[in-house]
Enzyme design. Structure first.
Site, PDB file in Angstrom:
ATOM      1  N   GLY A  87      14.715  -8.259  -0.526  1.00 56.78           N
ATOM      2  CA  GLY A  87      13.426  -8.936  -0.354  1.00 56.78           C
ATOM      3  C   GLY A  87      13.124  -9.824  -1.538  1.00 56.78           C
ATOM      4  N   SER A  88      11.847  -9.859  -1.927  1.00 62.48           N
ATOM      5  CA  SER A  88      11.409 -10.818  -2.949  1.00 62.48           C
ATOM      6  C   SER A  88      12.007 -10.548  -4.327  1.00 62.48           C
ATOM      7  CB  SER A  88       9.892 -10.791  -3.060  1.00 62.48           C
ATOM      8  OG  SER A  88       9.343 -11.119  -1.797  1.00 62.48           O
ATOM      9  N   THR A  89      12.555  -9.358  -4.536  1.00 60.36           N
ATOM     10  CA  THR A  89      13.159  -9.106  -5.840  1.00 60.36           C
ATOM     11  C   THR A  89      14.405  -9.981  -6.032  1.00 60.36           C
ATOM     12  OG1 THR A  89      14.456  -7.278  -4.942  1.00 60.36           O
ATOM     13  CG2 THR A  89      12.370  -6.707  -5.968  1.00 60.36           C
ATOM     14  N   TYR A  90      14.830 -10.607  -4.945  1.00 59.88           N
ATOM     15  CA  TYR A  90      16.017 -11.457  -4.994  1.00 59.88           C
ATOM     16  C   TYR A  90      15.671 -12.878  -5.424  1.00 59.88           C
ATOM     17  CZ  TYR A  90      20.559 -13.237  -3.268  1.00 59.88           C
ATOM     18  OH  TYR A  90      21.818 -13.792  -3.143  1.00 59.88           O
TER      19      TYR A  90
END
Lengths: 379, 631
Positions: B325-328
């Site tokens: 998700g957004s941690t990427y």
């Protein structure tokens, strides 16, 4: 003289004749004994050719080649080489003793570059050669005289002494008894043997004090195995159990239970007879002893047929040595003699002993090949 | 000529007589040998046969004492404890039936046990003893000893078994041991592995350090009788105990993290030292009790563990794969910056969605973020920015950057069962899906969705590499190993990474890190509620929410929300963070399975664990260990 010699002397023996004169039957018997060795070593390794059986077969093959070459060498060469070989072997024995002293502990090997030499093995054959040469040069009356018996006695005792301090009691015993047998057939008077026997008994206490602790222990254990059933007597007891449990026909090839458990030291060398007999029983043992007996009988017949005294003594000396080897080893593992560490000829694992035995057999067969050679009675 | 012929004739006559005498003597000796053979092999053969039966010399291996495992402070994590076992030996199963019946009367074996014992007794060679039962209490020991006369070949053996004082807290890291299986023997010809009592590392460090922990066997040569009882010892060679291992784990932080995870059903926390790669904590919940395996797990217990939907046996930190998700988004941003398709000042518009053909790619914020630069886009987690950044950089460059940061491959941690997860590439899709890579796939990848998956460990590695200035640190669990326990000491603290540099532009890294700091430390950051309460322990982070089930336009209209979905369909909550902001030392990744929203569920755990780690600062403290060791 020249003409009578040419009449008496048989026609020179051609190469084909020499080959024909090789006792091929004897070669076959020796090979059969070595075959027993391969079987027993295969079993001792738990049913594997490695590490002993395969090497034994290969070694026997090369030793066989050596034997045939030796057999084709004219006895006059050995007559000429007897003294040099003896002197060299004594020097080697001295060298090994000295190095042993420096290097601490028992030393039987001499390392010369890539090869290892066991001088006592050479000395065994050298003593036979040199004594045969000595008596070849004596007349019958001389052979019976006391003074003429002293030099050969010295030749034997020098080697015996040097081997004993290694310490290698087994080989020393072999040289002593083999040399004694040779003196006996050469014509040394019986009373001299009796006197030597008495002297030996008188010297026993001295010998006893010179013996190593482990050697004393072995003798005591032999005299009374129950003295130390869990220590030095253990191996004899275990060996007897293995042989005894084999029974008439043995437990079957690769089915020995005693030998497969590692309770015997040196099961591939000194105790190989035990391994074999446990699996093949009394029947197998008698066949093996019969093969050795055949070798001995053959040796005697070669000795009797030899036209020269050197050949006779050489043949008999070699035969006596083989017999002693076999007897001491088998008697030892059956608890009839102390454990002295003598291999079973042609069966035990070990290169040098095999080589020296086959070399000696080469000399024996050579006597037959050149049975009618004329050797001058030189001194 | 004649004269020596004549002399020779005389000599030859004497020789012949003497030789015949000698031959006669030899014949006598040979007869003596034959007689002896007859005596041994015929007359006394029965006696010797029974002696041969009674005599068995057997070589018994002495299993080495297994190396102990400690945390970085010297707290024991795996120890050996005395274990009384009932052993039995019989010669190729002779009398096995009677023996097993009697054992059943004394120890109450089940039918399955009886069958196993009979099988093992019959298979055992050279009367090698087999294990009847382990971990006996005093009462059972006494009962067996009392009945010893009726139990030939049965004896009590004092062995060692493994104990795990920290139980499920360390279960996934330390792992457990079990009976040696056939596949364990591959490539190892250590004869000690043939022993019935030997145990072999099956999971975790017990497995990865198996060859160090095991040690070398000693051997004792014993004489045993036909029923396997030792008559006496002949020879003994001592073995060498296995090496003890000091792990990088700080048990206090591990416990703290596990406590924080308690309120959630399932998830994982990984804390790394960004300089050394040391794994400070690695939690996967729920755990299991490794002692169950040490004492022998029952069929029912095993079933329960396998059937649990939260998969307690699964080490989610290394084997759980989730869309990041957004941690990427840091990866996408760095790839775009590196490719020079954007620069730190490039502003991209966010109207709430981007259209690619007929498909709409939504931003999570319905109205959109307006126009943002990369720092703001990270802080506010604007999806549109990263759709566009990914589109501009292209799949190949995004994938390449991700792999440099540790995605898509198994790390050098060494624990068994680690997953490489999936960093999709053009070739991967062509080979595995059989279709060409689409622009839409790039959009999805840009925000860590679609085919992209990662393990919590990989997320922690990425964060560590961003935080340490772009060094390719590898996670590491082993601080030190040594056979004598006194020599077990942690290495000197390090302040500079020794790993190779990834050659990232420091300015780009600074921009990314600023964005991550703004996530927490500015008013508009997605995790601004999670600001550190202690000003001395500042940190930076990034939230993430990974889609498990896509809520369709139709469902959205019907009013279906995340909270109304069943547990196993809800989003995963993710949070990655590092600290302190100015001089980063620790990185942390948190996943709460089906935790719905990263900021709300995973965030507080990440913050608390990270702040706690900074407070204790295990990497710079070795004094605690010295105290433990000298105790």
């Amino acid at each position: 003289m020249g003409s009578s010699a040419s009449l008496d002397a048989p026609a020179p023996v051609g190469f084909a004749e020499k080959i024909w004169r090789i006792n091929w039957g004897l070669v076959l018997v020796l090979t059969a004994i070595a075959g027993v060795g391969v079987l027993a070593l295969y079993s001792a390794a738990g049913g594997r050719f490695e590490p002993w059986a395969a090497r034994h077969a290969v070694r026997y093959g090369s030793a066989l080649m050596l034997m045939l070459v030796v057999a084709l060498v004219h006895p006059k060469v050995w007559l000429a080489l007897a003294w040099p070989i003896y002197i060299v072997s004594v020097l080697l024995l001295v060298a090994v003793d000295v190095i042993g002293k420096i290097g601490m502990g028992a030393q039987r090997w001499l390392v010369l570059g890539p090869i290892q030499i066991q001088p006592s093995e050479i000395a065994k054959v050298a003593v036979i050669l040199v004594i045969a040469r000595y008596y070849h040069g004596l007349r019958r009356e001389q052979a019976g005289q006391f003074l003429y018996a002293l030099p050969p006695l010295a030749m034997i005792l020098v080697v015996v002494g040097l081997v004993m301090v290694q310490p290698d009691l087994g080989t020393a015993m072999m040289v002593l008894m083999g040399g004694g047998a040779l003196l006996f057939v050469a014509g040394v008077r019986i009373w001299m043997f009796l006197a030597a026997g008495v002297a030996a008994v008188a010297c026993l206490p001295i010998a006893w004090s010179l013996m190593h602790e482990y050697q004393k222990k072995r003798v005591l254990t032999f005299l009374d195995p129950d003295r130390d059933p869990l220590g030095a007597g253990y191996h004899i007891t275990q060996s007897k159990i293995a042989i005894g449990s084999g029974g008439m026909f043995g437990k079957g090839f690769l089915k020995g239970t005693q030998s497969s458990l590692n309770f015997l030291p040196e099961k591939q060398t000194d105790f190989i007879f035990t391994t074999f007999v446990e699996e093949w029983g009394m029947a197998g043992a008698l066949v093996l002893l019969g093969l050795y007996a055949l070798v001995v009988v053959w040796g005697f017949s070669i000795a009797f047929r030899s036209q020269h005294h050197f050949g006779r003594l050489l043949a008999l000396g070699v035969t006596a040595m083989l017999f002693l080897y076999m007897f001491i080893n088998t008697a030892m593992v059956m608890g009839m003699l102390p454990v002295v560490g003598v291999p079973l000829p042609l069966v035990s694992n070990g290169g040098t002993a095999l080589l020296s035995v086959m070399f000696a057999c080469g000399l024996l067969i050579g006597v037959n090949v050149y049975r009618d050679a004329q050797l001058p009675r030189t001194r | 000529m004649k004269h020596f012929r004549k002399g020779d004739g005389e000599r030859s006559g004497l020789f012949t007589r003497r030789a015949l005498l000698l031959g006669g003597a030899q014949a006598v000796l040979l007869t003596a040998l034959a007689g002896r053979l007859y005596q041994l092999q015929v007359v006394e053969t029965d006696r010797f046969s029974s002696m041969a039966e009674e005599n068995r010399v057997s070589m018994r291996l002495l299993p080495p004492s297994r190396g102990l495992i400690f945390d970085r402070g010297g707290v024991p994590l795996a120890v050996n404890r005395n274990n009384f076992r009932v052993m039995a030996a019989s010669d190729r199963g002779r009398g096995a039936d009677v023996l097993v019946e009697r054992l059943d009367q004394i120890l109450v074996l089940g039918d399955a046990e009886k069958i196993r014992l009979l099988r093992e007794l019959r298979r055992s060679r050279n009367a090698q003893p087999i294990v009847v039962r382990e971990n006996l209490g005093w009462e059972e020991v006494a009962r067996v000893e009392f009945n010893a006369p009726d139990l030939p070949g049965v004896f009590i053996d004092l062995g060692q078994s493994r104990d795990y004082p920290e139980g499920d807290l360390m279960s996934h890291i330390v792992g457990y041991t079990g009976r040696v299986a056939d596949e364990d023997l591959a490539g190892r010809d250590d004869p000690v592995l043939q022993l019935a009592t030997m145990r072999f590392g099956k999971k975790g460090v017990e497995r990865s350090l198996e060859d160090d922990l095991r040690g070398r066997a000693g051997a004792v040569q014993v004489e045993v009788n036909a029923v396997g009882r030792v008559v006496r010892e002949l020879d003994r060679t001592e073995g060498q105990p296995g090496a003890n291992a000091l792990l990088t784990i700080d048990l206090d932080i591990q416990r703290f993290a596990a406590e924080k995870m308690k309120e959630h059903q399932s998830g994982s926390v990984v804390v790394l030292d960004v300089i050394t790669g040391d794994v400070i904590a690695m939690v996967s919940t729920p755990g299991f009790d490794p002692s169950t395996f040490a004492r022998g797990i029952t069929q029912a217990e095993w079933r329960d563990l396998l059937d649990d939907p939260q998969r307690p046996l699964h080490n989610k930190a290394i084997a759980g794969v989730y869309p990041p998700g957004s941690t990427y988004k840091m990866v996408t941003a760095l790839a775009a910056l590196d490719a020079k398709v954007i620069d730190p000042w490039t502003r991209l518009p966010c109207p709430g969605f981007l259209e690619l053909g007929k498909i709409k790619f939504h931003c999570w914020l319905k109205g959109g973020h307006g126009s943002t630069n990369v720092t703001e886009a990270i802080a506010m987690s604007c999806d549109c920015f990263f759709y566009e950044a990914a589109r501009r950089a292209g799949i190949d460059r995004v994938s390449d950057m991700a792999q440099r940061l540790g995605f898509g491959k198994v790390s050098e941690l060494g624990l068994p069962g680690e997953s490489a997860a999936n960093q999709p590439t053009r070739t991967w899709k062509q080979e595995k899906i059989g279709k060409a890579w689409q622009h839409g796939d790039t959009f999805n990848l840009g925000i860590g969705q679609g085919y992209m998956t990662a393990t919590p460990l990989q997320l922690a590695i990425m964060t560590a590499r961003l935080a340490n200035g772009g060094y390719e640190v590898q996670p590491n669990l082993l601080l030190a190993k040594a056979t004598p326990r006194e020599e077990l000491a942690p290495p000197a603290p390090r302040t500079k990474p020794t790993a190779p540099s990834l050659r990232l532009n420091p300015q780009h890294l600074a921009v990314i890190r600023q964005g991550m700091s703004d996530v927490v430390n500015t008013g508009y950051g997605t995790a601004n509620a999670l600001r550190s309460k202690q000003p001395e322990f500042t940190y930076a982070g990034k939230t993430g929410t990974a889609q498990v089930k896509r809520i369709t336009e139709r469902e959205r209209e019907m009013g279906i929300t995340q909270a109304s979905l069943p547990w196993h369909l809800r989003h995963h909550a993710l949070f990655v963070c590092y600290g302190p902001v100015d001089n980063p030392r620790y990185a942390c990744a948190v996943i709460v399975e089906h935790g719905q929203a990263g900021g709300a569920t995973a965030g507080p755990i990440g913050r608390d664990v990270l702040v706690e780690t900074m407070k204790r600062d295990p990497s710079r403290r070795t004094d605690r260990f010295r105290k433990m060791a000298s105790r």
